[in-house]
Design a protein around this motif. Structure first.
Motif: not given
Length: 198
Positions: A100-101, A104-105, A107-108
């Motif tokens: 998940e991390e 998310e990274e 996506k950022r």
């Protein structure tokens, strides 16, 4: 308008210096164009605007670095998904958190890349905007000549702080004083420049 000599000494020194407004406004517009709208000044303005844009423009290496990082994260995410399937059940919650991390990274970074790409396109649009502004400045004199007198006065009042007119006094044959306009000084707002003689 204020007549300085009249205010200092009264009617005895007033020679009724007059000048028609239309030629005076025409000269003021011409002087502003000569001073500020000459090709050299327009080129300098264009360079300053382009320099300002280039400071804010995303660097190609930044875009390439972000793309490379997104590719690296995508590869890691693919590997992590395969690893989770083969991992023992008790390790899976920690692996899911790590996955998940990574997601998310990624996506950022994708959002950052999109923003930089949009900004790069807006810089290209800004170049067209600079061209339109320079063209409008080139046509300022024409526009002022076609403008209503009150609009012209309002624009000039935003640029010019005061105008000093100078006259040459002569005595006529009948003993009266005559005034002939000789020159003037146009004072512009401090952010535009100092005064200059016409």
């Amino acid at each position: 308008y204020r007549y300085r000599l009249y205010h200092q000494t009264g009617r005895s020194a007033c020679y009724c210096n007059t000048i028609q407004e239309a030629p005076l406004v025409s000269v003021i517009i011409r002087k502003i164009q000569e001073r500020y709208l000459c090709q050299a000044n327009l080129d300098r303005l264009r360079k300053a605007l382009e320099k300002e844009q280039s400071r804010n423009k995303p660097k190609p290496r930044d875009l390439a670095r972000i793309r490379k990082e997104i590719d690296r994260l995508s590869s890691k995410i693919d590997q992590a998904e395969d690893t989770i399937l083969d991992a023992p059940t008790k390790l899976r919650p920690g692996l899911y958190r790590k996955l998940e991390e990574l997601i998310e990274e990624r996506k950022r970074l994708v959002a950052e890349l999109d923003a930089l790409s949009r900004h790069e396109h807006s810089v290209k649009d800004s170049q067209a905007e600079i061209d339109r502004a320079i063209d409008a400045l080139k046509n300022l004199g024409e526009a002022l000549n076609k403008a209503k007198p009150e609009d012209t006065k309002q624009l000039l009042a935003s640029i010019v702080t005061k105008i000093e007119l100078f006259y040459e006094k002569e005595e006529t044959n009948n003993g009266r004083q005559s005034s002939t306009f000789t020159n003037g000084i146009i004072y512009v707002r401090p952010d535009a420049s100092g005064g200059w003689e016409t």
